[in-house]
Structures are given as C-alpha cells and as structure tokens.
Design a protein around this motif. Structure first.
Motif, mmCIF file in Angstrom:
data_model
loop_
_atom_site.group_PDB
_atom_site.id
_atom_site.type_symbol
_atom_site.label_atom_id
_atom_site.label_comp_id
_atom_site.label_asym_id
_atom_site.label_seq_id
_atom_site.Cartn_x
_atom_site.Cartn_y
_atom_site.Cartn_z
ATOM 1 N N VAL A 1 43.021 49.340 43.700
ATOM 2 C CA VAL A 1 43.708 49.948 42.548
ATOM 3 C C VAL A 1 44.268 51.317 42.924
ATOM 4 C CG1 VAL A 1 43.438 50.738 40.161
ATOM 5 C CG2 VAL A 1 42.224 48.697 40.944
ATOM 6 N N GLN B 1 37.056 44.785 43.401
ATOM 7 C CA GLN B 1 36.805 45.401 42.093
ATOM 8 C C GLN B 1 35.927 44.537 41.197
ATOM 9 O OE1 GLN B 1 37.686 48.427 40.739
ATOM 10 N NE2 GLN B 1 38.284 48.992 42.813
ATOM 11 N N TYR C 1 49.174 53.296 42.049
ATOM 12 C CA TYR C 1 48.287 54.424 41.786
ATOM 13 C C TYR C 1 47.596 54.976 43.039
ATOM 14 C CZ TYR C 1 48.886 52.740 37.064
ATOM 15 O OH TYR C 1 49.443 52.327 35.890
ATOM 16 N N TYR D 1 42.884 56.956 39.605
ATOM 17 C CA TYR D 1 42.681 56.169 38.391
ATOM 18 C C TYR D 1 41.309 56.557 37.833
ATOM 19 C CZ TYR D 1 43.690 52.163 35.373
ATOM 20 O OH TYR D 1 44.004 51.360 34.290
ATOM 21 N N GLU E 1 41.554 41.900 45.559
ATOM 22 C CA GLU E 1 41.194 42.223 44.174
ATOM 23 C C GLU E 1 39.702 42.029 43.920
ATOM 24 O OE1 GLU E 1 43.831 40.365 44.989
ATOM 25 O OE2 GLU E 1 45.473 41.698 44.372
ATOM 26 N N LEU F 1 42.613 42.795 36.690
ATOM 27 C CA LEU F 1 41.428 43.669 36.815
ATOM 28 C C LEU F 1 41.372 44.686 35.682
ATOM 29 C CD1 LEU F 1 41.815 44.435 40.644
ATOM 30 C CD2 LEU F 1 40.209 42.817 39.604
ATOM 31 N N ASP F 2 42.196 44.453 34.654
ATOM 32 C CA ASP F 2 42.281 45.358 33.496
ATOM 33 C C ASP F 2 42.885 46.705 33.866
ATOM 34 O OD1 ASP F 2 41.221 43.466 31.773
ATOM 35 O OD2 ASP F 2 39.152 44.103 32.190
ATOM 36 N N VAL F 3 43.685 46.725 34.921
ATOM 37 C CA VAL F 3 44.407 47.950 35.283
ATOM 38 C C VAL F 3 45.679 48.010 34.438
ATOM 39 C CG1 VAL F 3 45.649 49.151 37.133
ATOM 40 C CG2 VAL F 3 43.492 47.967 37.619
ATOM 41 N N ASP F 4 45.891 49.154 33.816
ATOM 42 C CA ASP F 4 47.049 49.320 32.948
ATOM 43 C C ASP F 4 48.286 49.669 33.790
ATOM 44 O OD1 ASP F 4 48.531 49.593 30.593
ATOM 45 O OD2 ASP F 4 48.194 51.762 30.581
ATOM 46 N N LEU G 1 46.713 43.109 39.668
ATOM 47 C CA LEU G 1 46.060 44.353 39.227
ATOM 48 C C LEU G 1 45.725 44.273 37.740
ATOM 49 C CD1 LEU G 1 48.252 46.987 41.124
ATOM 50 C CD2 LEU G 1 45.862 46.405 41.601
#
Lengths: 148, 368
Positions: free
Chosen positions: B259, B181, B274, B277, B178, A37-40, A34
C-alpha cells in the motif's frame, strides 16, 4: 498512401493504441487490488496514477510491436489460405499475440512482468487491448487486402 | 648471525608466499580482507560452530563445512530436500542460543513443487561423527500458508529472541503481494513461534478471529535480513525498483507493502499511489534507487548491510529508535554480496553470491 507506408502507419497506430489501453487497464487492475484491501483511492488519485503509469510505454511499445509483427504475419497467411473476415482475424490475432507473449514471459522469468495481468481478468483485459490494436491495424490497412 | 638473519628472511618470505597462495588478501589503511574459502555454489548463509568450523548453506541444497580454510569433501548429510528454483532452495541456518547443550540448528528453505511451494522452518540436531556432520531429529516447525506457484520471494531469514522464540521472515511470493496486508495469510509477514513450533500466547494476533496466530508483523515484501541486538529487532527488505527499506520491527505493526512504498514495479508502473497511509510504518532508511539488501549484522554498535545490486556493504548507526546510513564501507570487496555475520574472532565475514561464491574475512585494523 503506398501499401508499405499504410502497413507501417497501421502497425505504429495499433502498437500505440494497445500499449496505452493495456497500461490503463493494468493500472485499474492494480488499483482494484488495493481497493480489495480497503485502501481508499479517490478518483483524482486514480487518474493521476493512470497517467503516471504511461511512463511504462517506452518499455511496452517495442514488445507490443514485436507481438503484432509476428501475429499479423501469421494472420496474413491465415487470411490468404483459410479465408474469412480479415478484420476478425486481426482482432483475434491481436488478443492472442498479447496473451501468448505475457504467458511466455511469465514462463521464462517465473514472475508476472505486468502486475495488472496477474489475475485472469487482468490477463484477458490485456488481450482485449491487443484485440483493439488488431482492429485498428485491420481498419487502417483495409484497402490493401493482399498485404499483411 | 648473518646466516641466521638470511635464513629467517627466507623463512618469512616463504611463509608469506604460502599464506598468499591460500588467501588472496586485499589491504587498505583501515582493514584488510582475506578469502577464507571459495567455490560455494549459490551460497546463502553461514554460521560459526563453537569448535571453529563454519557451516555454509548453498541454495542448491547443501550445507558445506569449512575447517581451517578448506571446504571438507563431505557436506552435512541428511539435509531435507528443498525446492531449488528461482530464488528458492536451501536458505538460512542458525544455531540455537543453547546450541552447546542441545546441538539444535534451525534451517529455512523453500519447500514443495512448482504447483505449490512455501517457506519452511525446521529444527534438527547436528550430530558430529569423525570429520563429518549429519542432521538428526528433524522437526518441521512451520510451513507458510497458502502455498504459492511462483518460485520467488521466500525471504527465509531466522532470528531468535531473548526468550528463545524464533522469528522467520516470509516473503510475499512476488505475484501475491496484496496478501502481505491480509492477516489470514503468512505471505509478507514476520512470524514468531516457539522452539517446538507452537505459537507463543503473547503473539499480537492470537486472539483475532481469522488471523494466522503466528504473525508477528506484516506488510513486508522480500525481507532477507533480521537481526536482534539489545532487544531491538532490525529488518531490511527488498523493494521493487526502488523502495528498499530498513525497519525496526515491533509486534503487531503494519509496514505498509504494497500500500505504501517508494518503489515502482520493475517495468516502471506504480505499485500504489501512496508513500504513506494511516497506521502504516515508514521505513527508517529508504534506498531509492535500490541497492538490493541481502543480509545484515550488528557489530560494535553498528549495523552492516550487504547488497546484491550495488555490490556493496553499508554501515548504519542506530540508537535503537532511529537509523542513519553512513554510506559504503569495505569497498575493496567486489561483487554481489549475499551474507554477513560476526565470527567467533569478533571479525566480520561475508559471503559473496553466485556459483563460485567466496567466504571472506574482513579484519579491521582500527576498530572503533
């Protein structure tokens, strides 16, 4: 402690250890994907997800236990007829048993059952968890060298 | 007169028995069902030709023809070979909106081999010769990239917009989630192309460096339904364990997978921490636990969604901006349901799943 009981305790402890470590590794692998994917994902969120993922233990424990039973029986024969360091054999057996099982499951189901093992690094980390289980088993059962 | 009445009664009884022999029917107060044809092997989609024939795709690679309640012995010939494994094989079929003039059909299927496969979209002309059909002038319009090595999550549902352009759902390939995305991948996307395979100039990411120009929306998992009604694009998708969704799709938007989701992996582990988001769309309907939505159609201002796992049909109401699940309808239909559409007679038709799949007509006696 009787030999038989020592093996049972060793198997249960090794299974629990590997399952927990494997689950933790898998969660970190998923979070890493994650983050790519630049998800914090803050530390508190990471910890919460890691603990929450221990919910997979009821389904993971029987599989890991079966892996170890087969792997450690084979190891007992190897120790007896080939020789060498018993602990080392069990470390290798734990890793090989876990990785082999994951590969077999993938070949049968045509998918990766544990998302954290989709990458080579994730697969090897699960093998590492198996190696820890093998080491735990060897240490607990070390006084019964004639056993498995 | 008495003799005539008895004769009529006998004839009526015989006719009724004959009909029942051909079509097992189930009746309730509001509708009744009748089996139009049965014995399909892994049926995936069906389409009605203007002459009343019905084309049924079988995932094993055939397009069967149903005529007057019978499956013709000769399937459509010259169908391209598909990669039949896992969820792969021959998938959707759709007639061009100008079919009566151009005889064009569109097919989606899994293409390739275990080492590299993908969702592919082709066009062809459907030639009729006597009692048989064949495909001709086959053109590959689109092949998803990159190739994958898992035979899962191809999606493959086709829809046509009012301007003639085509939409196609591309699944995430299961092990490649993934990539849903990533704009440099077709996986986990809805793509939009013209009838000839070219990219429409007004696609949302045409001008973005590194992005696949065909992408129309992203962040999808395994979306096997796509319906356009009154210019609104409705889509549903399978979540993993929970998190099945119905969405209204708009160009350029991110629908979140992996995500955000209400679902978890099949083993119970988290896909993500999450459920929401920034800049990611929330589903308008969420089914947790999963029902496994397989198909969807729009009929008399309502959406009908078929399910595999729940073995049901849900009716949904919509105003084009919101969607509300009204619950299960047509409960007399049993088993995993693969596909649903509206026939030329304005009645609903469903395809069941499995190796003895049935095409069932639902006749609503109190249409609302």
């Amino acid at each position: 402690m009787p030999n038989f009981l020592r093996h049972i305790v060793g198997l249960v402890t090794a299974t629990l250890t590997t399952s927990v470590v494997g689950s933790v590794f898998s969660t970190q692998s998923v979070i890493s994907s994650l983050q790519s994917l630049d998800v914090d994902v803050p530390l508190a969120t990471r910890l919460s997800m890691t603990v929450g993922d221990l919910a997979i233990l009821p389904s993971l424990l029987p599989i890991v236990a079966m892996c170890f039973i087969v792997g450690f029986i084979v190891t007992a024969f190897c120790v007896r007829y080939i020789g060498g360091n018993r602990t080392a054999w069990h470390i290798v057996a734990g890793a090989v048993a876990l990785i082999t099982t994951l590969l077999i499951v993938k070949a049968v189901l045509l998918i990766t059952a544990i998302a954290g093992t989709r990458s080579l690094l994730g697969l090897l980390s699960f093998g590492f968890a198996g190696a820890i289980g093998g080491w735990v088993y060897a240490k607990i059962t070390t006084q019964t060298s004639a056993g498995i | 007169m008495k003799k005539l009445s008895v004769t009529l009664l006998l004839l009526t009884g015989l006719a009724s028995a004959a009909i029942n022999a051909q079509h097992s029917a189930t009746e309730t107060d509001d509708y009744y069902t009748s089996v139009v044809a049965s014995g399909f092997d892994q049926a995936w989609a069906h389409e009605f030709l203007p002459n009343g024939d019905i084309l049924v795709t079988e995932r094993v690679g055939n397009i069967k023809v149903v005529r007057d309640g019978k499956i013709l012995s000769q399937a459509v010939s010259n169908v391209p070979e598909s990669y039949y494994a896992g969820q792969g094989g021959l998938l959707d079929i759709m007639l061009d909106s100008d079919f009566s003039n151009n005889r064009t059909v569109y097919l989606s299927y899994a293409f390739g081999s275990p080492d590299g496969n993908a969702t592919r979209l082709i066009s062809a002309t459907l030639d009729a010769s006597g009692d048989s059909y064949s495909l001709d002038n086959i053109n590959t319009l689109f092949t998803a990239s990159p190739l994958i090595q898992t035979p899962q999550h191809y999606s493959g549902r086709i829809a046509q917009m009012d301007d003639g352009s085509l939409l196609l759902t591309i699944g995430d390939g299961f092990d490649y989630r993934e990539q849903a995305q990533r704009l440099d991948s077709h996986l986990g996307k809805i793509i939009r192309i013209n009838r000839d395979g070219s990219v429409p100039a007004d696609n949302p990411f045409v001008a973005q460096q590194g992005a696949k120009p065909e992408i129309w929306s992203y962040g999808h998992r395994n979306h096997q339904s796509l319906v356009i009604a009154d210019g609104v694009v409705y889509q549903n998708e399978h979540g993993p364990k929970g998190g099945d969704e119905v969405n209204i799709i708009e160009a350029g938007l991110n629908y979140g997978w992996p995500v955000i989701t209400q679902g978890r992996d099949y083993n119970g582990a988290s896909v993500t921490p999450y459920t929401e988001y920034p800049d990611m769309q929330q589903p308008l309907v969420d089914w947790t636990p999963s029902i496994a939505p397989s198909s969807m159609t729009f009929h008399l201002n309502k959406l009908y969604v078929t399910s595999l796992a729940e073995e049901s049909i849900h009716m949904l109401t919509t105003d084009g901006e919101t969607i509300n699940d009204q619950g299960i309808v047509f409960e007399a239909i049993e088993g995993r349901i693969r596909d649903i559409s509206v026939g030329l007679d304005n009645h609903l038709y469903v395809l069941t799943d499995g190796d003895q799949a049935e095409l069932i007509k639902i006749t609503q006696t109190r249409l609302k």
